[in-house]
Design an enzyme around this catalytic site. Sequence first.
Site, PDB file in Angstrom:
ATOM      1  N   LYS A  13     -12.528 -33.451  -8.987  1.00 11.44           N
ATOM      2  CA  LYS A  13     -13.545 -32.504  -9.528  1.00 11.44           C
ATOM      3  C   LYS A  13     -14.900 -33.235  -9.529  1.00 11.44           C
ATOM      4  O   LYS A  13     -15.090 -34.285  -9.769  1.00 11.44           O
ATOM      5  CB  LYS A  13     -13.312 -31.898 -11.175  1.00 11.44           C
ATOM      6  CG  LYS A  13     -13.631 -32.987 -12.203  1.00 11.44           C
ATOM      7  CD  LYS A  13     -14.857 -32.873 -12.963  1.00 11.44           C
ATOM      8  CE  LYS A  13     -15.605 -33.996 -13.609  1.00 11.44           C
ATOM      9  NZ  LYS A  13     -15.094 -35.136 -13.993  1.00 11.44           N
ATOM     10  N   GLY A 150     -12.242 -44.296 -11.291  1.00 14.83           N
ATOM     11  CA  GLY A 150     -13.077 -44.782 -12.231  1.00 14.83           C
ATOM     12  C   GLY A 150     -14.597 -44.295 -11.698  1.00 14.83           C
ATOM     13  O   GLY A 150     -15.593 -44.760 -12.140  1.00 14.83           O
ATOM     14  N   ALA A 151     -14.643 -43.337 -10.894  1.00 18.94           N
ATOM     15  CA  ALA A 151     -16.057 -42.758 -10.326  1.00 18.94           C
ATOM     16  C   ALA A 151     -16.322 -41.566 -10.918  1.00 18.94           C
ATOM     17  O   ALA A 151     -17.438 -40.933 -10.815  1.00 18.94           O
ATOM     18  CB  ALA A 151     -16.032 -42.825  -8.754  1.00 18.94           C
ATOM     19  N   LEU A 153     -14.589 -38.717 -10.955  1.00 23.88           N
ATOM     20  CA  LEU A 153     -14.311 -37.651  -9.966  1.00 23.88           C
ATOM     21  C   LEU A 153     -12.929 -37.243 -10.363  1.00 23.88           C
ATOM     22  O   LEU A 153     -12.160 -36.248  -9.793  1.00 23.88           O
ATOM     23  CB  LEU A 153     -14.299 -38.077  -8.600  1.00 23.88           C
ATOM     24  CG  LEU A 153     -15.673 -38.471  -8.124  1.00 23.88           C
ATOM     25  CD1 LEU A 153     -15.611 -38.983  -6.673  1.00 23.88           C
ATOM     26  CD2 LEU A 153     -16.709 -37.395  -8.164  1.00 23.88           C
ATOM     27  N   SER A 155      -9.949 -38.666 -10.828  1.00 19.56           N
ATOM     28  CA  SER A 155      -8.569 -38.818 -10.117  1.00 19.56           C
ATOM     29  C   SER A 155      -7.552 -39.025 -11.035  1.00 19.56           C
ATOM     30  O   SER A 155      -6.277 -38.843 -10.558  1.00 19.56           O
ATOM     31  CB  SER A 155      -9.137 -40.351  -9.440  1.00 19.56           C
ATOM     32  OG  SER A 155      -9.131 -41.160 -10.604  1.00 19.56           O
ATOM     33  N   SER A 156      -7.752 -39.498 -12.394  1.00 18.16           N
ATOM     34  CA  SER A 156      -6.517 -39.690 -13.229  1.00 18.16           C
ATOM     35  C   SER A 156      -6.057 -38.141 -13.383  1.00 18.16           C
ATOM     36  O   SER A 156      -4.492 -37.883 -13.564  1.00 18.16           O
ATOM     37  CB  SER A 156      -6.899 -40.366 -14.520  1.00 18.16           C
ATOM     38  OG  SER A 156      -7.615 -39.602 -15.357  1.00 18.16           O
ATOM     39  N   GLU A 203      -2.971 -37.145 -19.273  1.00 17.71           N
ATOM     40  CA  GLU A 203      -4.598 -37.519 -19.151  1.00 17.71           C
ATOM     41  C   GLU A 203      -4.889 -38.115 -20.561  1.00 17.71           C
ATOM     42  O   GLU A 203      -5.523 -39.131 -20.627  1.00 17.71           O
ATOM     43  CB  GLU A 203      -5.653 -36.424 -19.132  1.00 17.71           C
ATOM     44  CG  GLU A 203      -5.865 -35.765 -17.817  1.00 17.71           C
ATOM     45  CD  GLU A 203      -7.061 -36.829 -17.400  1.00 17.71           C
ATOM     46  OE1 GLU A 203      -6.693 -37.920 -16.840  1.00 17.71           O
ATOM     47  OE2 GLU A 203      -8.215 -36.470 -17.562  1.00 17.71           O
ATOM     48  N   ASP A 214     -11.141 -31.832 -16.297  1.00 21.14           N
ATOM     49  CA  ASP A 214     -10.646 -32.518 -15.362  1.00 21.14           C
ATOM     50  C   ASP A 214      -9.261 -31.855 -14.976  1.00 21.14           C
ATOM     51  O   ASP A 214      -9.244 -31.631 -13.870  1.00 21.14           O
ATOM     52  CB  ASP A 214     -10.614 -33.990 -15.222  1.00 21.14           C
ATOM     53  CG  ASP A 214     -12.024 -34.741 -15.341  1.00 21.14           C
ATOM     54  OD1 ASP A 214     -12.906 -34.042 -15.708  1.00 21.14           O
ATOM     55  OD2 ASP A 214     -12.081 -35.917 -14.945  1.00 21.14           O
TER      56      ASP A 214
END
Lengths: 402, 402
Positions: A13, A150-151, A153, A155-156, A203, A214
């Site tokens: 996202k 960790g950006a 975006l 991912s997790s 999450e 997210d």
Amino acid sequence: MWARELAVSAPGKVILHGEHAVVLGKVALAVALDLRTFLRLRPGAEGRLSVSLPGVGVLRSWDTPGLWALRGRICLNSPLLASIADFDESKSPSVEQLDALREFAGIAAGASAPESLATLAFLYMCLAISAKYGDVPSVDIVVWSELPTGAGLGSSAAYAVCLAAALLMVCGAISCPLQEGESTARWTEEELTLINSWAFRGERVIHGNPSGVDNAVGTWALWDSLPPVASRVPTLRILLTNTKVPRSTKVLVAGVKEKILKFPAIMNPVLDSIDAISQECQSVLEAMPANPSPEHYPVLEEFFDINQHHLNVLGVGHPSLDRLCQVTASHSLHSKLTGAGGGGCGITLLPPDTSPLAVEAAKQDLCACGFECWETKIGAPGVTLHSCSSLSAQVLHALTQS
Amino acid sequence: MWARELAVSAPGKVILHGEHAVVLGKVALAVALDLRTFLRLRPGAEGRLSVSLPGVGVLRSWDTPGLWALRGRICLNSPLLASIADFDESKSPSVEQLDALREFAGIAAGASAPESLATLAFLYMCLAISAKYGDVPSVDIVVWSELPTGAGLGSSAAYAVCLAAALLMVCGAISCPLQEGESTARWTEEELTLINSWAFRGERVIHGNPSGVDNAVGTWALWDSLPPVASRVPTLRILLTNTKVPRSTKVLVAGVKEKILKFPAIMNPVLDSIDAISQECQSVLEAMPANPSPEHYPVLEEFFDINQHHLNVLGVGHPSLDRLCQVTASHSLHSKLTGAGGGGCGITLLPPDTSPLAVEAAKQDLCACGFECWETKIGAPGVTLHSCSSLSAQVLHALTQS
């Protein structure tokens, strides 16, 4: 028993508008990014459940009898965990549950590396879903992502959405909507709601107290805090740039709050303006065709510019982000930070009339700043079921290299 | 007859906060700049009135009988100009009056060079003031300015304020408050009001439809649209930088209006925030001692940064101004545009703990960008009467070189 080989994917996202303002009760607009996490699911050796995450170096396999015994022990041994209902999706994973899972998996207390948290989330979701919907059959799971971790975006969340969809499907809690011969399929709205709620629990294992934005974007491709949820976002080409400057979301959020308390008459109108940008942007996106032509872009670019200034006023800018905006502006492209700011990622709109040479030049200049840069899209679909043969060679290769 | 040799000075102005917003009914905060216009007044040859503006190459001299005859002709010849009351300070200079003055002075219709407009304003003010308060005696007037013209720094208003004060004083309409042996003196509040109203008429000759802000700052050193007018501004050191990028205030103001009409929900809160900055800034200035120490500056610097972002949101930024802000930021100094924007001037705060080396380095870097740069102050006094011996050698030299 599970007999088919399939793949599940979920998007990352980006926040288009409303980061920080959303913490303060304003609207935000988060959309799916066409960098996806892919999960390959296939029948495994009888009595074994295995997970491989080649991107973070995880390759684990468990005897299912041992797993179900662990499940029973967790449910029986603690007065706080007295019944299977503790795995209900309305509840958080408890400290005791997570401690037991860590011990079982040999993960040190407090370990926060992606591989530890990903393994923990996998185990938690397996046990919780199987406790509620019946044992997870013997399957091999491989997960690989195009998203950097960790950006900011998501991912997790994309990982948790893929896991939730796959595990719920193999347990029979949701259908397998892919007909023979089809490339892709999606679940019903009701099934998506179940996937999202389990992804949110995953999450929580990884993030403690996530916002839920997210996993909603990973599931539905769009999240906004305005009812009703818009049904779609047009496909917009973007450059996504990671400045790789590390930052603490918590510190940034606290800084914004402090500024608002210090100068309420100056800062509150800025939040109102950001709120209006999110709302106007949503209206513009809804009025746009699925593949917008160049004349639809100037207003979106103007919103990017205005909001980037506002985010600087909130104090979440960073010299690396200023540099990103300057570099893209020198190629007549408009950018803003996305997410917490203070470094992290920025997005740059690429209108359809942007010359490929300009895009290439911008990417080179951004890389020369030490940034990482992806030419990608927003407006990607949410969680999707794929036939493995429909995946790209690159994705298939990543999912089979383990 | 006028027997004394004296000097009058008036400051230029910078807008600290509220440019553009003030056009839309919000507060603005304009303060005196310690770059001044100086007028030297001394007895002239009997029956002659002469004015010299060495900065713009004007050196004119008229027979006073000819001037008073012109005054009579203007008053008698036109049905629109039937009486001396037309020179009342409540009225604008009329097209016919200005045409007659242009013809008399040999200035082409439509001439807009500074020397033409300055000569026209001088003639207009001489005739109008003498018509109301009695003939201007034979004097030599020299005017020289530290202010650049056409940079939005109120140079024409400072000229008009000096002229109004000098002409009203030699006609006896206001007192000559400088006692023998004193260096400087100021007029009473009532006299300042008269000076300001005549300066405004002079500004109208030069600018057509000025706002009245510049002459008010030239007279009183401070202007804001909040009652009551604050009595003083502390002395703050600044760098004033002229990007020398030409711009049209009219076009910029129209652009801001258009943006507000296009996105009212996004832009109106920005104006509210700018309004709050002006008000908060005024409170901070009022609470500051006359010579503030370093700890008083961070809030003013924060206001500069926020407002500079807001002005960019209004669309009145310019790459040259971005450059100015970047260059000064690289020396840990905070800047904003001042005035109409789109080029023009920027101001940079210089807190007392700024090292002279940093100031020098910033000035050099700004000059290397092709900008012109002055190290000066805000919070200078308004219109002031001086003994010539108290003027600096540089100013005296400039006023006697003609």
